[in-house]
Design a protein around this motif. Structure first.
Motif, PDB file in Angstrom:
ATOM      1  N   THR A  65       0.820  -1.215   0.000  1.00 46.10           N
ATOM      2  CA  THR A  65       0.000   0.000   0.000  1.00 46.10           C
ATOM      3  C   THR A  65       0.854   1.265   0.000  1.00 46.10           C
ATOM      4  O   THR A  65       0.343   2.358  -0.280  1.00 46.10           O
ATOM      5  N   ILE A  66       2.140   1.153   0.304  1.00 46.36           N
ATOM      6  CA  ILE A  66       3.016   2.326   0.380  1.00 46.36           C
ATOM      7  C   ILE A  66       3.174   2.952  -1.007  1.00 46.36           C
ATOM      8  O   ILE A  66       3.401   2.264  -2.003  1.00 46.36           O
ATOM      9  N   ALA A  67       3.047   4.275  -1.055  1.00 53.94           N
ATOM     10  CA  ALA A  67       3.237   5.033  -2.292  1.00 53.94           C
ATOM     11  C   ALA A  67       3.953   6.328  -1.956  1.00 53.94           C
ATOM     12  O   ALA A  67       4.091   6.702  -0.787  1.00 53.94           O
ATOM     13  N   GLY A  68       4.412   7.017  -2.992  1.00 50.50           N
ATOM     14  CA  GLY A  68       5.024   8.315  -2.793  1.00 50.50           C
ATOM     15  C   GLY A  68       3.988   9.350  -2.407  1.00 50.50           C
ATOM     16  O   GLY A  68       2.784   9.177  -2.641  1.00 50.50           O
TER      17      GLY A  68
ATOM     18  N   VAL B  34      -3.373   8.197  -7.142  1.00 52.21           N
ATOM     19  CA  VAL B  34      -4.023   7.099  -6.427  1.00 52.21           C
ATOM     20  C   VAL B  34      -5.209   6.599  -7.245  1.00 52.21           C
ATOM     21  O   VAL B  34      -6.041   7.394  -7.694  1.00 52.21           O
ATOM     22  N   THR B  35      -5.272   5.302  -7.424  1.00 51.77           N
ATOM     23  CA  THR B  35      -6.399   4.687  -8.116  1.00 51.77           C
ATOM     24  C   THR B  35      -7.479   4.314  -7.107  1.00 51.77           C
ATOM     25  O   THR B  35      -7.207   3.590  -6.139  1.00 51.77           O
ATOM     26  N   ILE B  36      -8.683   4.812  -7.317  1.00 50.80           N
ATOM     27  CA  ILE B  36      -9.822   4.391  -6.496  1.00 50.80           C
ATOM     28  C   ILE B  36     -10.124   2.936  -6.852  1.00 50.80           C
ATOM     29  O   ILE B  36     -10.274   2.599  -8.027  1.00 50.80           O
ATOM     30  N   PRO B  37     -10.199   2.036  -5.881  1.00 49.55           N
ATOM     31  CA  PRO B  37     -10.320   0.609  -6.205  1.00 49.55           C
ATOM     32  C   PRO B  37     -11.585   0.284  -7.012  1.00 49.55           C
ATOM     33  O   PRO B  37     -12.597   0.975  -6.907  1.00 49.55           O
ATOM     34  N   ARG B  38     -11.499  -0.763  -7.778  1.00 48.39           N
ATOM     35  CA  ARG B  38     -12.661  -1.249  -8.516  1.00 48.39           C
ATOM     36  C   ARG B  38     -13.796  -1.579  -7.543  1.00 48.39           C
ATOM     37  O   ARG B  38     -13.597  -2.292  -6.559  1.00 48.39           O
TER      38      ARG B  38
ATOM     39  N   GLN C 124     -13.099  -7.130  11.120  1.00 47.26           N
ATOM     40  CA  GLN C 124     -11.772  -6.501  11.144  1.00 47.26           C
ATOM     41  C   GLN C 124     -11.731  -5.437  10.059  1.00 47.26           C
ATOM     42  O   GLN C 124     -12.550  -5.414   9.157  1.00 47.26           O
ATOM     43  N   TRP C 125     -10.743  -4.540  10.161  1.00 48.17           N
ATOM     44  CA  TRP C 125     -10.722  -3.360   9.309  1.00 48.17           C
ATOM     45  C   TRP C 125      -9.831  -3.467   8.083  1.00 48.17           C
ATOM     46  O   TRP C 125      -9.978  -2.695   7.146  1.00 48.17           O
ATOM     47  N   SER C 126      -8.874  -4.377   8.073  1.00 46.03           N
ATOM     48  CA  SER C 126      -7.834  -4.351   7.050  1.00 46.03           C
ATOM     49  C   SER C 126      -8.379  -4.534   5.638  1.00 46.03           C
ATOM     50  O   SER C 126      -7.766  -4.082   4.666  1.00 46.03           O
ATOM     51  N   LYS C 127      -9.530  -5.170   5.497  1.00 42.47           N
ATOM     52  CA  LYS C 127     -10.108  -5.364   4.169  1.00 42.47           C
ATOM     53  C   LYS C 127     -10.327  -4.036   3.454  1.00 42.47           C
ATOM     54  O   LYS C 127     -10.205  -3.952   2.235  1.00 42.47           O
ATOM     55  N   GLY C 128     -10.650  -2.994   4.207  1.00 42.62           N
ATOM     56  CA  GLY C 128     -10.883  -1.683   3.617  1.00 42.62           C
ATOM     57  C   GLY C 128      -9.667  -0.788   3.597  1.00 42.62           C
ATOM     58  O   GLY C 128      -9.780   0.400   3.270  1.00 42.62           O
ATOM     59  N   LYS C 129      -8.490  -1.333   3.930  1.00 40.31           N
ATOM     60  CA  LYS C 129      -7.295  -0.507   4.083  1.00 40.31           C
ATOM     61  C   LYS C 129      -6.155  -0.876   3.136  1.00 40.31           C
ATOM     62  O   LYS C 129      -5.141  -0.177   3.113  1.00 40.31           O
ATOM     63  N   CYS C 130      -6.285  -1.954   2.378  1.00 40.39           N
ATOM     64  CA  CYS C 130      -5.112  -2.547   1.742  1.00 40.39           C
ATOM     65  C   CYS C 130      -5.099  -2.478   0.227  1.00 40.39           C
ATOM     66  O   CYS C 130      -4.349  -3.215  -0.416  1.00 40.39           O
ATOM     67  N   ALA C 131      -5.879  -1.596  -0.381  1.00 38.31           N
ATOM     68  CA  ALA C 131      -5.797  -1.444  -1.833  1.00 38.31           C
ATOM     69  C   ALA C 131      -4.418  -0.899  -2.207  1.00 38.31           C
ATOM     70  O   ALA C 131      -3.786  -0.166  -1.438  1.00 38.31           O
ATOM     71  N   PRO C 132      -3.922  -1.237  -3.398  1.00 46.71           N
ATOM     72  CA  PRO C 132      -2.607  -0.716  -3.812  1.00 46.71           C
ATOM     73  C   PRO C 132      -2.565   0.805  -3.761  1.00 46.71           C
ATOM     74  O   PRO C 132      -3.489   1.493  -4.186  1.00 46.71           O
ATOM     75  N   GLY C 133      -1.475   1.328  -3.195  1.00 48.23           N
ATOM     76  CA  GLY C 133      -1.287   2.777  -3.110  1.00 48.23           C
ATOM     77  C   GLY C 133      -2.068   3.460  -2.021  1.00 48.23           C
ATOM     78  O   GLY C 133      -2.127   4.699  -1.976  1.00 48.23           O
ATOM     79  N   PHE C 134      -2.653   2.704  -1.096  1.00 50.82           N
ATOM     80  CA  PHE C 134      -3.527   3.280  -0.071  1.00 50.82           C
ATOM     81  C   PHE C 134      -2.779   3.845   1.128  1.00 50.82           C
ATOM     82  O   PHE C 134      -3.403   4.195   2.139  1.00 50.82           O
ATOM     83  N   THR C 135      -1.444   3.963   1.054  1.00 52.74           N
ATOM     84  CA  THR C 135      -0.680   4.621   2.118  1.00 52.74           C
ATOM     85  C   THR C 135       0.351   5.566   1.516  1.00 52.74           C
ATOM     86  O   THR C 135       1.563   5.309   1.569  1.00 52.74           O
ATOM     87  N   PRO C 136      -0.060   6.683   0.918  1.00 54.79           N
ATOM     88  CA  PRO C 136       0.939   7.682   0.514  1.00 54.79           C
ATOM     89  C   PRO C 136       1.743   8.129   1.737  1.00 54.79           C
ATOM     90  O   PRO C 136       1.173   8.457   2.778  1.00 54.79           O
ATOM     91  N   LEU C 137       3.072   8.124   1.596  1.00 55.32           N
ATOM     92  CA  LEU C 137       3.956   8.377   2.738  1.00 55.32           C
ATOM     93  C   LEU C 137       5.017   9.395   2.320  1.00 55.32           C
ATOM     94  O   LEU C 137       5.590   9.310   1.237  1.00 55.32           O
TER      95      LEU C 137
END
Length: 297
Positions: A105-108, A113-117, A171-184
């Motif tokens: 999920t880490i991104a620049g 950011v792509t909104i997930p399908r 649990q919450w991780s299902k909604g947190k783990c799309a690619p690029g979902f943590t710009p850092l």
């Protein structure tokens, strides 16, 4: 000091800020990663800067990647701001609420950011991120946590709320783990440039399409940074390079006051002294098909 990684995705080079300039860290390390942080990377960098052995690097117009490479874990704390817990309709937690995000999920900080399908409720969350510099397991007190912290950076803990809460399965991780979902990023700032190792008054803000959304300070944290690191160390080992997201303040779409993100939206996040991010959000599209496979002879 401010560490960063600049260049195209997968080809970032490590740099350190020196006044108004950036300098190449390649003589000291191949990357800003857990191994560098655990081997007194900050002290070695100070010595190299004092000796004048690091060459200048042109950073203007260059992409900044996430300031730490390949964390083994991204640990997250939910509902850790009193006002955000209230806007979510929850009582303040009596103990830290913990969930995990995957490293991919880490991104620049400024990456698209792509909104997930299939997403209906993609949400933004500006957060203070803590980067671990030394292994932390079974710490005896919150005060010991300070020695384990390499520095701080800005994170946007993006969330798909329908998947996080309505389809969560508990649990919450299902909604947190799309690619690029943590710009850092953009920078990893060492504790000496922040308010100690447990910053208590940093201002966090976010905007969507230039309109203010979040505006709070870390004074509203329910569990401070040192308490979080100490508490987590009782249950798991925090390794050098790991990233800890400490929670988000009020002002997200989950509150019902703002719409969720749509293609074309621009989100900006900022924390005092730690820098600013900007992401444009685009719709998901299928990846182009690769070359057709050859038929067997």
């Amino acid at each position: 000091m401010k560490f960063a990684r600049i260049g195209t995705p997968g080809h970032e080079r490590p740099v350190v800020q020196d006044g108004a300039a950036w300098r190449d860290l390649s003589p000291l390390t191949a990357d800003v990663d857990g191994a560098f942080l655990a081997s007194d990377g900050a002290a070695r960098t100070r010595e190299a800067l004092a000796a004048g052995t690091l060459a200048p690097v042109e950073a203007a117009g260059v992409r900044f990647g996430a300031p730490v490479a390949r964390p083994s874990a991204i640990l997250c704390v939910g509902m850790n701001y009193a006002a955000h817990a209230a806007e979510s309709g929850s009582a303040p937690p009596e103990a830290p609420v913990v969930f995990l995000k995957t490293p991919h999920t880490i991104a620049g900080p400024d990456d698209t950011v792509t909104i997930p399908r299939g997403s209906r409720k993609t949400d933004w969350e500006v957060e203070l991120a803590v980067v671990i510099g030394r292994r932390a397991l079974y710490l005896d007190s919150p005060e010991q946590a300070r020695a384990a912290i390499a520095g701080y950076t800005v994170a946007n803990d993006l969330s798909e709320r329908a998947w996080q809460l309505e389809e969560s399965g508990g649990q919450w991780s299902k909604g947190k783990c799309a690619p690029g979902f943590t710009p850092l990023g953009p920078w990893l700032v060492t504790p000496d440039e922040v308010d100690g190792a447990d910053p208590a008054g940093l201002r966090l803000r976010s905007w969507v399409n230039g309109e203010p959304r979040q505006d709070s300070t870390t004074a509203d944290l329910i569990f401070g940074v040192d308490v979080l690191v100490h508490t987590l160390s009782q249950y798991l080992a925090l390794e050098p390079g790991d990233v800890l997201l400490t929670g988000t303040p009020e002002g997200v779409a989950l509150s019902g006051r703002f719409p969720y993100l749509r293609p074309g939206d621009v989100v900006e996040t900022e924390i005092d002294g730690l820098g600013r991010q900007r992401q444009e959000y685009v719709a998901w599209a299928p990846e182009p098909a690769g070359p057709a496979a050859e038929s067997p002879a």
